[in-house]
Design an enzyme around this catalytic site. Structure first.
Site, mmCIF file in Angstrom:
data_model
loop_
_atom_site.group_PDB
_atom_site.id
_atom_site.type_symbol
_atom_site.label_atom_id
_atom_site.label_comp_id
_atom_site.label_asym_id
_atom_site.label_seq_id
_atom_site.Cartn_x
_atom_site.Cartn_y
_atom_site.Cartn_z
ATOM 1 N N CYS A 63 0.532 9.905 10.862
ATOM 2 C CA CYS A 63 0.451 8.801 9.904
ATOM 3 C C CYS A 63 1.203 9.212 8.639
ATOM 4 O O CYS A 63 0.832 10.207 7.998
ATOM 5 C CB CYS A 63 -1.014 8.497 9.587
ATOM 6 N N HIS A 89 1.870 7.453 5.617
ATOM 7 C CA HIS A 89 1.241 7.243 4.303
ATOM 8 C C HIS A 89 0.059 8.194 4.156
ATOM 9 O O HIS A 89 -0.208 8.707 3.076
ATOM 10 C CB HIS A 89 0.795 5.771 4.131
ATOM 11 N N HIS A 114 1.386 -1.236 16.939
ATOM 12 C CA HIS A 114 2.051 -1.634 15.697
ATOM 13 C C HIS A 114 3.233 -2.551 16.010
ATOM 14 O O HIS A 114 4.065 -2.198 16.848
ATOM 15 C CB HIS A 114 2.604 -0.421 14.957
ATOM 16 N N ASP A 124 -0.359 -3.043 7.259
ATOM 17 C CA ASP A 124 -0.184 -1.874 6.409
ATOM 18 C C ASP A 124 0.170 -2.365 5.007
ATOM 19 O O ASP A 124 0.999 -3.256 4.840
ATOM 20 C CB ASP A 124 0.941 -0.990 6.961
ATOM 21 N N CYS A 136 4.721 2.005 5.484
ATOM 22 C CA CYS A 136 4.401 2.659 6.765
ATOM 23 C C CYS A 136 5.412 3.780 7.057
ATOM 24 O O CYS A 136 6.581 3.510 7.358
ATOM 25 C CB CYS A 136 4.367 1.657 7.916
ATOM 26 N N GLY A 137 4.927 5.014 6.978
ATOM 27 C CA GLY A 137 5.835 6.158 7.113
ATOM 28 C C GLY A 137 6.366 6.343 8.520
ATOM 29 O O GLY A 137 7.576 6.549 8.720
ATOM 30 N N THR A 138 5.467 6.265 9.524
ATOM 31 C CA THR A 138 5.954 6.427 10.895
ATOM 32 C C THR A 138 6.778 5.189 11.288
ATOM 33 O O THR A 138 7.716 5.283 12.068
ATOM 34 C CB THR A 138 4.785 6.655 11.870
HETATM 35 O O1 PYC Z 1 2.223 5.287 7.269
HETATM 36 O O2 PYC Z 1 2.617 6.019 9.285
HETATM 37 C C1 PYC Z 1 2.015 5.315 8.505
HETATM 38 C C2 PYC Z 1 0.951 4.423 9.024
HETATM 39 C C3 PYC Z 1 0.562 4.272 10.310
HETATM 40 C C4 PYC Z 1 -0.449 3.316 10.306
HETATM 41 C C5 PYC Z 1 -0.658 2.915 9.021
HETATM 42 N N1 PYC Z 1 0.220 3.606 8.242
#
Ligand code: PYC
Length: 333
Positions: A91, A93, A225, A250, A254-256
């Protein structure tokens, strides 16, 4: 005050999205790798996850991270991610939140102007470079796990929407990337219920008709997602509405998902290496990323993504469980 469970946490948000970082009360989980520990958590600790993220201690868009001792010598801390959708492999964030909490609480040795924190995650090693000034974390840049586009121009039949075209990409989780105007909806928060319903329908269809599987790690698969791309999104600047199982958006970019988007753009020839890419969330917050190098992931061409964002600590708490509580694992309305 009576409690049969006490968990200490530092709560934070990353560009609008919460991360409840559990700093005490969860012992080292069984497992020789963080992926095995995630597997143990999936099988045995779902009640603990729900206790942390569901109501009344959490809410329908809550997420968090359980700090663990690392399982590998090159990492400082281990992390198991919790979220309303389950235990995630990675994840983005959440990792920015974890790095900020580790620095600002002194749980790692802090150096200024930059502190490096290496995190052992279920999806692999992630390095955080934290910009620090006067003891405060100002920005976190993550070198993420390898990302790749699994499929371009795939399509599924979605009840009520017909044939929906999408690209499937991975950046620590799998993302179906769909252009929002292709399903006839505007990028408008006033229409969020319709966008979310469409996202859940696309997710269901993808999982039934063409479920993604990681080419190397059999524990990672399925699509939770859907990244809806706003009209006008380009290889330099995108805006997204990120619909996530079981029914929320989100708040961060969303980082991923940003990593998956950069891998998709690279596979389409629209984002060269070492070129700045801005990803904007549904609430207008931003991550800025770039691709560092190309790699191969089990025969699939991939890239190494990095991205930067900011997190802020919002509170500290001890979460308790009164033995008389009728909802020991929380609840979902
Ligand atoms: O930021 O990767 C992320 C993430 C995954 C689900 C919610 N945020």
């Amino acid at each position: 005050m009576r409690s049969v469970r006490t968990l200490s946490a530092v709560d934070s948000h990353t560009e609008g999205m919460p991360t409840r970082v559990v700093t005490g009360g969860v012992p080292p989980l069984p497992g020789a790798t963080m992926a095995e520990r995630r597997g143990h958590a999936v099988r045995h600790l779902d009640g603990l996850r729900r206790f942390l993220v569901d109501e009344p201690r959490g809410h329908p868009a809550m997420s968090g991270a359980l700090l663990q001792p690392p399982t590998r010598p090159d990492a400082d801390w281990g992390v198991v991610y919790v979220e309303v959708s389950g235990f995630l492999p990675m994840c983005g964030h959440g990792t920015i939140g974890v790095a900020t909490v580790l620095v600002e609480t002194g749980m790692v040795e802090v150096t200024e102007p930059e502190t490096r924190v290496r995190l052992d995650t279920p999806a692999g090693l992630v390095e955080a470079r934290v910009t620090v000034r006067d003891g405060a974390a100002e920005k976190v840049t993550l070198r993420n796990v390898d990302a790749f586009a699994l499929e371009l121009d795939a399509s599924v039949t979605v009840p009520g929407l017909g044939e929906v075209r999408y690209d499937m990409a991975y950046g620590g989780n799998f993302y179906a990337l769909v252009e929002l105007d292709r399903i006839g909806l505007p990028f408008d928060r006033a229409r969020k219920d319709e966008i979310l319903a469409a996202g859940l329908s696309v997710m269901r269809a993808v999982n039934e008709q063409n479920p993604p599987a990681h080419p190397v790690d059999p524990a990672i698969g399925g699509c939770k997602h859907v990244q809806f791309l706003a009209p006008g999104s380009t290889g330099r600047h995108s805006r997204n509405a990120m619909a996530i199982h079981p029914g929320w958006f989100d708040r961060s970019p969303c980082g991923t998902g940003t990593s998956a988007r950069m891998a998709q753009l690279h596979a389409r020839g629209e984002l060269p290496l070492r070129t700045e890419f801005v990803n904007e969330s549904f609430i207008g917050t931003r991550f800025v990323g770039q691709l560092l190098e190309t790699v191969e992931v089990g025969g699939v061409p991939g890239v190494v993504p990095e991205f930067s964002g900011r997190a802020w600590i919002t509170g500290t708490a001890n979460y308790l469980l009164d033995p008389r509580d009728p909802f020991p694992h929380g609840f979902v309305l």
